[in-house]
Design an enzyme around this catalytic site. Structure first.
Site, short mmCIF file in Angstrom:
data_model
loop_
_atom_site.label_atom_id
_atom_site.label_comp_id
_atom_site.label_asym_id
_atom_site.label_seq_id
_atom_site.Cartn_x
_atom_site.Cartn_y
_atom_site.Cartn_z
N HIS A 99 -3.40 6.99 2.46
CA HIS A 99 -4.09 5.85 2.23
C HIS A 99 -4.88 5.69 2.18
CE1 HIS A 99 -3.71 1.90 1.10
NE2 HIS A 99 -3.71 1.51 2.35
N ASN A 146 -9.84 0.17 -0.47
CA ASN A 146 -8.77 0.04 -0.62
C ASN A 146 -7.96 -0.82 -1.94
OD1 ASN A 146 -5.88 -0.52 -0.36
ND2 ASN A 146 -6.19 -1.23 1.59
N CYS A 187 0.68 -1.00 0.07
CA CYS A 187 -0.28 -0.26 -0.05
C CYS A 187 0.57 1.56 0.01
CB CYS A 187 -0.87 0.17 1.08
SG CYS A 187 -2.40 -1.32 1.05
O1 UT7 Z 1 -4.11 -1.04 3.77
C1 UT7 Z 1 -2.84 -2.28 4.32
C2 UT7 Z 1 -3.14 -2.25 5.71
N1 UT7 Z 1 -4.35 -2.69 6.13
C3 UT7 Z 1 -5.02 -1.59 7.32
O2 UT7 Z 1 -4.43 -0.91 6.89
C4 UT7 Z 1 -5.89 -2.54 7.51
C5 UT7 Z 1 -6.01 -2.40 9.27
N2 UT7 Z 1 -6.93 -3.05 10.25
C6 UT7 Z 1 -8.54 -2.65 9.34
O3 UT7 Z 1 -8.97 -2.16 8.99
C7 UT7 Z 1 -9.63 -3.29 10.97
O4 UT7 Z 1 -8.99 -4.30 11.30
C8 UT7 Z 1 -10.18 -4.78 10.32
C9 UT7 Z 1 -11.32 -3.57 9.25
C10 UT7 Z 1 -10.27 -5.40 8.71
C11 UT7 Z 1 -11.35 -5.72 10.94
O5 UT7 Z 1 -12.14 -4.37 11.69
P1 UT7 Z 1 -11.04 -4.67 13.04
O6 UT7 Z 1 -11.79 -3.87 14.29
O7 UT7 Z 1 -9.67 -5.15 13.86
O8 UT7 Z 1 -11.46 -6.21 14.10
P2 UT7 Z 1 -11.09 -7.09 14.63
O9 UT7 Z 1 -10.54 -8.88 13.37
O10 UT7 Z 1 -10.45 -7.62 16.05
O11 UT7 Z 1 -12.40 -8.55 14.85
C12 UT7 Z 1 -13.36 -8.43 15.40
C13 UT7 Z 1 -14.82 -8.87 15.49
C14 UT7 Z 1 -14.59 -10.01 15.93
O12 UT7 Z 1 -15.44 -11.02 16.42
P3 UT7 Z 1 -14.99 -11.65 17.71
O13 UT7 Z 1 -14.38 -12.40 17.31
O14 UT7 Z 1 -15.43 -10.38 18.18
O15 UT7 Z 1 -16.71 -12.06 18.05
C15 UT7 Z 1 -14.30 -10.44 13.99
O16 UT7 Z 1 -14.52 -11.64 13.71
O17 UT7 Z 1 -15.38 -8.37 14.33
C16 UT7 Z 1 -15.53 -9.84 13.28
N3 UT7 Z 1 -15.30 -9.19 11.83
C17 UT7 Z 1 -16.14 -9.19 11.32
N4 UT7 Z 1 -17.76 -9.34 11.72
C18 UT7 Z 1 -18.87 -8.95 10.72
C19 UT7 Z 1 -13.73 -9.86 11.27
N5 UT7 Z 1 -14.95 -9.20 10.28
C20 UT7 Z 1 -15.76 -8.97 9.92
C21 UT7 Z 1 -16.98 -8.16 8.52
N6 UT7 Z 1 -18.03 -8.00 9.29
N7 UT7 Z 1 -16.50 -8.40 7.99
#
Ligand code: UT7
Length: 332
Positions: free
Chosen positions: A256, A286, A116
């Site tokens: 970004h 993204n 990225c």
């Molecule tokens: O561009 C390259 C660099 N990439 C980035 O900068 C991306 C950085 N990361 C992010 O933007 C975030 O980590 C995400 C948007 C991908 C995810 O958000 P998060 O707050 O980090 O969520 P998490 O992975 O810690 O998951 C929290 C909860 C989990 O459920 P439990 O275990 O708490 O029950 C996940 O299973 O959210 C759940 N979850 C979802 N729920 C609904 C993860 N993805 C989804 C989804 N829909 N698509």
């Protein structure tokens, strides 16, 4: 003698016609429009469909639009740098495929892979060829067909990424405009949190790698999020501090577009209000190397000669960085 600087003299972008909305994703994985919007700021992304359609298709549209806009012929281009994580094929370089398609018969080209942060690395690298006086017209492209490496059964990655890209022309100027400073960083210990397991020389494609779904981007989102918030904000603040730029003097932040919460944290650290932060994540998601040139393209009509602009990115690798530039032209 005045110093030769590399100025952006034009920008153009392209996103494919097909749109994949949050509602569409609700049908593919266990997610909701509300979760995606709240957690990322994304509402829709564009997807390049059809047989034999690679990243070069996006890049060629962007470069052809750019050349037409700035009244330049392809044969005048000296160098094409294609920043991408999704090259058409492993080799030859997508930059060469693009050069051949547009008729850039006098240019050499190469690909640059910094996930990225690719476009920032490309801009910093391309500007050196101008500053030394070696070349006069350098095209820097940031483009990715992320849908080619996304697993649409994995809700943690498929909601974020989209396809698209943009291109800028770099040309010399003796005036005080153009790329002023850059800070580029990388840390290979980030590999476990964002990578693609197979398809390279370490683990070439095999029946097993396909069966195990190893040809898709894997991300430990929460870890990447933590590093991204800290490092993107730090480096953006650092490039301002070391050039004595106050928040009032910065016209625009071009972050970004990975997650609206990361963008907001970076803007807040720099002391910038939302109306000075370029954002189109809601429409494109993204697009990896594509996000920054797509922002410049969308906001081009609002940019004025002399505007101080800070570009900032964070991505897989880990890679991150910030660039300070002075915009070189008024809206045409
Ligand atoms: O561009 C390259 C660099 N990439 C980035 O900068 C991306 C950085 N990361 C992010 O933007 C975030 O980590 C995400 C948007 C991908 C995810 O958000 P998060 O707050 O980090 O969520 P998490 O992975 O810690 O998951 C929290 C909860 C989990 O459920 P439990 O275990 O708490 O029950 C996940 O299973 O959210 C759940 N979850 C979802 N729920 C609904 C993860 N993805 C989804 C989804 N829909 N698509």
């Amino acid at each position: 003698m005045p110093k030769t600087q590399a100025a952006i003299t034009g920008v153009h972008g392209y996103v494919p016609e097909d749109v994949l909305t949050n509602k569409d994703l609700e049908k593919l994985v266990d997610t909701s429009d509300e979760w995606i919007t709240t957690m990322t700021g994304i509402k829709e992304r564009h997807i390049l469909k059809g047989e034999n359609q690679g990243t070069s298709v996006i890049a060629v549209k962007a470069v052809e639009g750019l050349l037409e806009k700035i009244n330049t012929k392809a044969k005048e281009i000296d160098l094409i740098i294609c920043c991408t994580t999704t090259p058409d094929i492993v080799f030859p370089a997508t930059a060469n495929i693009i050069g051949n398609k547009i008729g850039a018969v006098n240019a050499f080209g190469y690909d640059l892979q910094a996930a990225c942060s690719g476009f920032l690395y490309g801009l910093a690298t391309g500007s050196q060829f101008i500053e030394t006086g070696k070349y006069k017209k350098v095209v820097v492209i940031g483009a990715d067909k992320m849908s080619s490496i996304i697993d649409y059964t994995d809700r943690t990655t498929c909601i974020i990424f989209g396809d698209g890209g943009g291109a800028v022309m770099l040309e010399p100027t003796e005036e005080d405009y153009g790329i002023k400073d850059s800070i580029l960083k990388s840390d290979g210990s980030g590999e476990p949190y964002l990578h693609m397991k197979a398809g390279g020389s370490r683990r070439p494609a095999s029946e097993e790698t396909v069966k195990n779904r190893e040809h898709f981007a894997y991300q430990k989102g929460s870890m990447v999020f933590k590093f991204a918030v800290k490092n993107m904000a730090n480096v953006a603040a650092q490039v301002m501090e070391r050039n004595n730029l106050s928040s009032e003097e910065v016209a625009w932040l071009v972050p970004h577009q990975a997650n609206k919460r990361i963008i907001d944290a970076t803007a807040s650290r720099m002391g910038l209000a939302e109306n000075r932060v370029m954002q189109n994540i809601q429409h494109y998601g993204n697009t990896t190397s594509g996000t920054i040139p797509l922002c410049l393209w969308d906001y081009e009509s609002q940019l004025k000669k002399g505007d101080n602009i800070i570009l900032a990115a964070f991505g897989g690798g880990f890679t991150w960085g910030a660039i300070w530039l002075k915009w070189a032209y008024d809206p045409k």
